[in-house]
Design a protein around this motif. Structure first.
Motif, PDB file in Angstrom:
ATOM      1  N   SER A  45       0.832  -1.198   0.000  1.00 51.98           N
ATOM      2  CA  SER A  45       0.000   0.000   0.000  1.00 51.98           C
ATOM      3  C   SER A  45       0.869   1.251   0.000  1.00 51.98           C
ATOM      4  CB  SER A  45      -0.894  -0.007   1.242  1.00 51.98           C
ATOM      5  OG  SER A  45      -1.567   1.217   1.356  1.00 51.98           O
ATOM      6  N   GLN A  46       0.421   2.256  -0.739  1.00 53.68           N
ATOM      7  CA  GLN A  46       1.157   3.517  -0.850  1.00 53.68           C
ATOM      8  C   GLN A  46       0.830   4.503   0.274  1.00 53.68           C
ATOM      9  OE1 GLN A  46       3.233   4.102  -3.919  1.00 53.68           O
ATOM     10  NE2 GLN A  46       2.981   1.908  -3.658  1.00 53.68           N
ATOM     11  N   THR A  47      -0.125   4.174   1.113  1.00 53.31           N
ATOM     12  CA  THR A  47      -0.673   5.150   2.052  1.00 53.31           C
ATOM     13  C   THR A  47       0.347   5.723   3.025  1.00 53.31           C
ATOM     14  OG1 THR A  47      -1.405   3.370   3.503  1.00 53.31           O
ATOM     15  CG2 THR A  47      -3.011   4.248   1.939  1.00 53.31           C
ATOM     16  N   ALA A  63       0.824   9.303  -6.127  1.00 53.32           N
ATOM     17  CA  ALA A  63       0.728   9.320  -7.594  1.00 53.32           C
ATOM     18  C   ALA A  63       1.685   8.312  -8.234  1.00 53.32           C
ATOM     19  CB  ALA A  63       0.939  10.711  -8.171  1.00 53.32           C
ATOM     20  N   ALA A  64       2.422   7.546  -7.453  1.00 56.65           N
ATOM     21  CA  ALA A  64       3.394   6.604  -8.009  1.00 56.65           C
ATOM     22  C   ALA A  64       2.723   5.520  -8.843  1.00 56.65           C
ATOM     23  CB  ALA A  64       4.221   5.980  -6.890  1.00 56.65           C
ATOM     24  N   THR A  65       1.623   4.961  -8.359  1.00 57.11           N
ATOM     25  CA  THR A  65       0.938   3.911  -9.105  1.00 57.11           C
ATOM     26  C   THR A  65       0.391   4.452 -10.418  1.00 57.11           C
ATOM     27  OG1 THR A  65       0.367   2.715  -7.085  1.00 57.11           O
ATOM     28  CG2 THR A  65      -0.977   2.251  -9.034  1.00 57.11           C
ATOM     29  N   LEU A  66      -0.308   5.574 -10.366  1.00 55.79           N
ATOM     30  CA  LEU A  66      -0.848   6.173 -11.582  1.00 55.79           C
ATOM     31  C   LEU A  66       0.271   6.555 -12.544  1.00 55.79           C
ATOM     32  CD1 LEU A  66      -3.659   8.300  -9.952  1.00 55.79           C
ATOM     33  CD2 LEU A  66      -4.010   6.449 -11.584  1.00 55.79           C
ATOM     34  N   ASN A  67       1.360   7.105 -12.027  1.00 55.91           N
ATOM     35  CA  ASN A  67       2.482   7.493 -12.883  1.00 55.91           C
ATOM     36  C   ASN A  67       3.106   6.281 -13.569  1.00 55.91           C
ATOM     37  OD1 ASN A  67       2.127  10.168 -12.197  1.00 55.91           O
ATOM     38  ND2 ASN A  67       3.849  10.239 -10.778  1.00 55.91           N
ATOM     39  N   GLU A  68       3.227   5.178 -12.852  1.00 55.93           N
ATOM     40  CA  GLU A  68       3.803   3.966 -13.446  1.00 55.93           C
ATOM     41  C   GLU A  68       2.878   3.394 -14.514  1.00 55.93           C
ATOM     42  OE1 GLU A  68       6.972   1.319 -13.933  1.00 55.93           O
ATOM     43  OE2 GLU A  68       6.883   3.178 -12.787  1.00 55.93           O
ATOM     44  N   CYS A  69       1.577   3.415 -14.261  1.00 53.29           N
ATOM     45  CA  CYS A  69       0.604   2.992 -15.275  1.00 53.29           C
ATOM     46  C   CYS A  69       0.691   3.911 -16.501  1.00 53.29           C
ATOM     47  CB  CYS A  69      -0.811   3.027 -14.716  1.00 53.29           C
ATOM     48  SG  CYS A  69      -1.184   1.747 -13.507  1.00 53.29           S
ATOM     49  N   ALA A  70       0.762   5.207 -16.252  1.00 50.95           N
ATOM     50  CA  ALA A  70       0.851   6.180 -17.341  1.00 50.95           C
ATOM     51  C   ALA A  70       2.104   5.951 -18.175  1.00 50.95           C
ATOM     52  CB  ALA A  70       0.825   7.602 -16.782  1.00 50.95           C
ATOM     53  N   SER A  71       3.197   5.636 -17.533  1.00 50.91           N
ATOM     54  CA  SER A  71       4.447   5.369 -18.250  1.00 50.91           C
ATOM     55  C   SER A  71       4.294   4.182 -19.203  1.00 50.91           C
ATOM     56  CB  SER A  71       5.573   5.110 -17.241  1.00 50.91           C
ATOM     57  OG  SER A  71       6.759   4.767 -17.903  1.00 50.91           O
ATOM     58  N   ALA A  72       3.662   3.109 -18.730  1.00 53.41           N
ATOM     59  CA  ALA A  72       3.448   1.933 -19.579  1.00 53.41           C
ATOM     60  C   ALA A  72       2.551   2.285 -20.765  1.00 53.41           C
ATOM     61  CB  ALA A  72       2.844   0.796 -18.758  1.00 53.41           C
ATOM     62  N   LEU A  73       1.511   3.072 -20.523  1.00 51.16           N
ATOM     63  CA  LEU A  73       0.590   3.450 -21.600  1.00 51.16           C
ATOM     64  C   LEU A  73       1.247   4.393 -22.599  1.00 51.16           C
ATOM     65  CD1 LEU A  73      -2.562   3.927 -19.395  1.00 51.16           C
ATOM     66  CD2 LEU A  73      -2.209   2.119 -21.097  1.00 51.16           C
ATOM     67  N   TYR A  74       2.021   5.328 -22.083  1.00 52.29           N
ATOM     68  CA  TYR A  74       2.721   6.276 -22.960  1.00 52.29           C
ATOM     69  C   TYR A  74       3.738   5.537 -23.836  1.00 52.29           C
ATOM     70  CZ  TYR A  74       5.092  10.553 -24.396  1.00 52.29           C
ATOM     71  OH  TYR A  74       5.637  11.578 -25.135  1.00 52.29           O
ATOM     72  N   SER A  75       4.454   4.592 -23.235  1.00 53.81           N
ATOM     73  CA  SER A  75       5.418   3.793 -23.996  1.00 53.81           C
ATOM     74  C   SER A  75       4.732   2.956 -25.075  1.00 53.81           C
ATOM     75  CB  SER A  75       6.205   2.868 -23.061  1.00 53.81           C
ATOM     76  OG  SER A  75       6.994   3.627 -22.183  1.00 53.81           O
ATOM     77  N   ALA A  76       3.479   2.604 -24.846  1.00 52.81           N
ATOM     78  CA  ALA A  76       2.715   1.797 -25.807  1.00 52.81           C
ATOM     79  C   ALA A  76       2.049   2.647 -26.887  1.00 52.81           C
ATOM     80  CB  ALA A  76       1.669   0.968 -25.079  1.00 52.81           C
ATOM     81  N   GLY A  77       2.194   3.971 -26.815  1.00 52.74           N
ATOM     82  CA  GLY A  77       1.667   4.826 -27.873  1.00 52.74           C
ATOM     83  C   GLY A  77       0.599   5.817 -27.490  1.00 52.74           C
ATOM     84  N   PRO A  92       6.581   9.943  -1.806  1.00 54.54           N
ATOM     85  CA  PRO A  92       6.524   9.767  -3.263  1.00 54.54           C
ATOM     86  C   PRO A  92       7.704   8.964  -3.815  1.00 54.54           C
ATOM     87  CG  PRO A  92       5.842  11.974  -2.700  1.00 54.54           C
ATOM     88  CD  PRO A  92       6.337  11.340  -1.421  1.00 54.54           C
ATOM     89  N   LEU A  93       8.898   9.179  -3.305  1.00 53.00           N
ATOM     90  CA  LEU A  93      10.068   8.438  -3.784  1.00 53.00           C
ATOM     91  C   LEU A  93       9.963   6.961  -3.422  1.00 53.00           C
ATOM     92  CD1 LEU A  93      12.755   8.487  -5.219  1.00 53.00           C
ATOM     93  CD2 LEU A  93      13.844   9.112  -3.067  1.00 53.00           C
ATOM     94  N   GLU A  94       9.542   6.658  -2.200  1.00 50.13           N
ATOM     95  CA  GLU A  94       9.359   5.255  -1.794  1.00 50.13           C
ATOM     96  C   GLU A  94       8.263   4.594  -2.630  1.00 50.13           C
ATOM     97  OE1 GLU A  94      10.447   5.575   2.967  1.00 50.13           O
ATOM     98  OE2 GLU A  94       8.423   6.072   2.276  1.00 50.13           O
ATOM     99  N   GLY A  95       7.194   5.321  -2.876  1.00 49.07           N
ATOM    100  CA  GLY A  95       6.108   4.797  -3.692  1.00 49.07           C
ATOM    101  C   GLY A  95       6.574   4.474  -5.106  1.00 49.07           C
ATOM    102  N   ALA A  96       7.355   5.379  -5.692  1.00 47.10           N
ATOM    103  CA  ALA A  96       7.862   5.158  -7.048  1.00 47.10           C
ATOM    104  C   ALA A  96       8.746   3.915  -7.102  1.00 47.10           C
ATOM    105  CB  ALA A  96       8.626   6.384  -7.530  1.00 47.10           C
ATOM    106  N   ARG A  97       9.586   3.735  -6.104  1.00 49.96           N
ATOM    107  CA  ARG A  97      10.452   2.549  -6.062  1.00 49.96           C
ATOM    108  C   ARG A  97       9.625   1.265  -5.925  1.00 49.96           C
ATOM    109  NH1 ARG A  97      14.520   5.175  -1.894  1.00 49.96           N
ATOM    110  NH2 ARG A  97      15.808   6.361  -3.349  1.00 49.96           N
TER     111      ARG A  97
END
Length: 188
Positions: free
Chosen positions: A113-115, A155-169, A119-124
């Motif tokens: 859980s990110q709660t 925002a780490a989870t959303l950012n990681e999802c966004a990164s995968a989607l952005y990389s996919a086009g 932010p840095l720990e969440g991103a890792r």
């Protein structure tokens, strides 16, 4: 207007992020707890009603974004019997008349859980945890994607999802959640 205290954490391809309420809060915490941990999946419709009321920049509305829920790990989804973000995305899709891609993203491993994380720990914690699912990359080419989740904390989870989607086009990504955790300096 006060500045958003965590917008600087968002990648440059994120267009907008909106949440209905602060989290935790007495009512919001009970609602999210019931949805996620008590099997009250029927409250997803009521939660989505509130999320559907957030204001968006005009260009986000005009682009008719594709709704994609944040996935759970397979073990967590088996445990709960459903993905609360998928329920929210489906309900929002009906309200807004937008397409929903439930299996576009997959979570390759469980995460904590990110709660209570920075932010840095969440991103890792979530780094590399998401990849493209069964959806074809062609459906994401040039799309504006609206990621759906129940609560945003770091925002780490959303950012990681966004990164995968952005990389996919995907061309641009926006976020919508029911609750948003306060960052340092946010006023109650």
């Amino acid at each position: 207007d006060p500045e958003c205290t965590w917008c600087h954490l968002l990648p440059p391809y994120v267009r907008a992020a909106r949440s209905w309420c602060w989290f935790p809060g007495p009512s919001a915490s009970r609602i999210v707890g019931a949805l996620k941990y008590s099997g009250w999946h029927v409250v997803a419709g009521e939660v989505a009603d509130r999320m559907a009321r957030v204001c968006w920049p005009v260009d986000v509305l005009e682009e008719h974004p594709l709704l994609i829920p944040v996935p759970l790990s397979p073990a967590r989804e088996r445990e709960r019997g459903y993905n609360q973000s998928a329920l929210l995305a489906a309900a929002l899709g009906r309200r807004w008349g937008l397409p929903v891609m439930i299996d576009c993203l997959r979570r390759s491993r469980g995460t904590v859980s990110q709660t209570k994380l920075t932010p840095l720990e969440g991103a890792r914690t979530v780094a590399g945890a998401f990849s493209l699912g069964s959806a074809s990359a062609s459906s994401l080419q040039g799309a504006h994607v609206l990621l759906v989740d129940d609560v945003v904390t770091t925002a780490a989870t959303l950012n990681e999802c966004a990164s995968a989607l952005y990389s996919a086009g995907a061309r641009i990504i926006s976020y919508v959640t029911f609750g948003r955790a306060r960052g340092p300096g946010d006023q109650p």
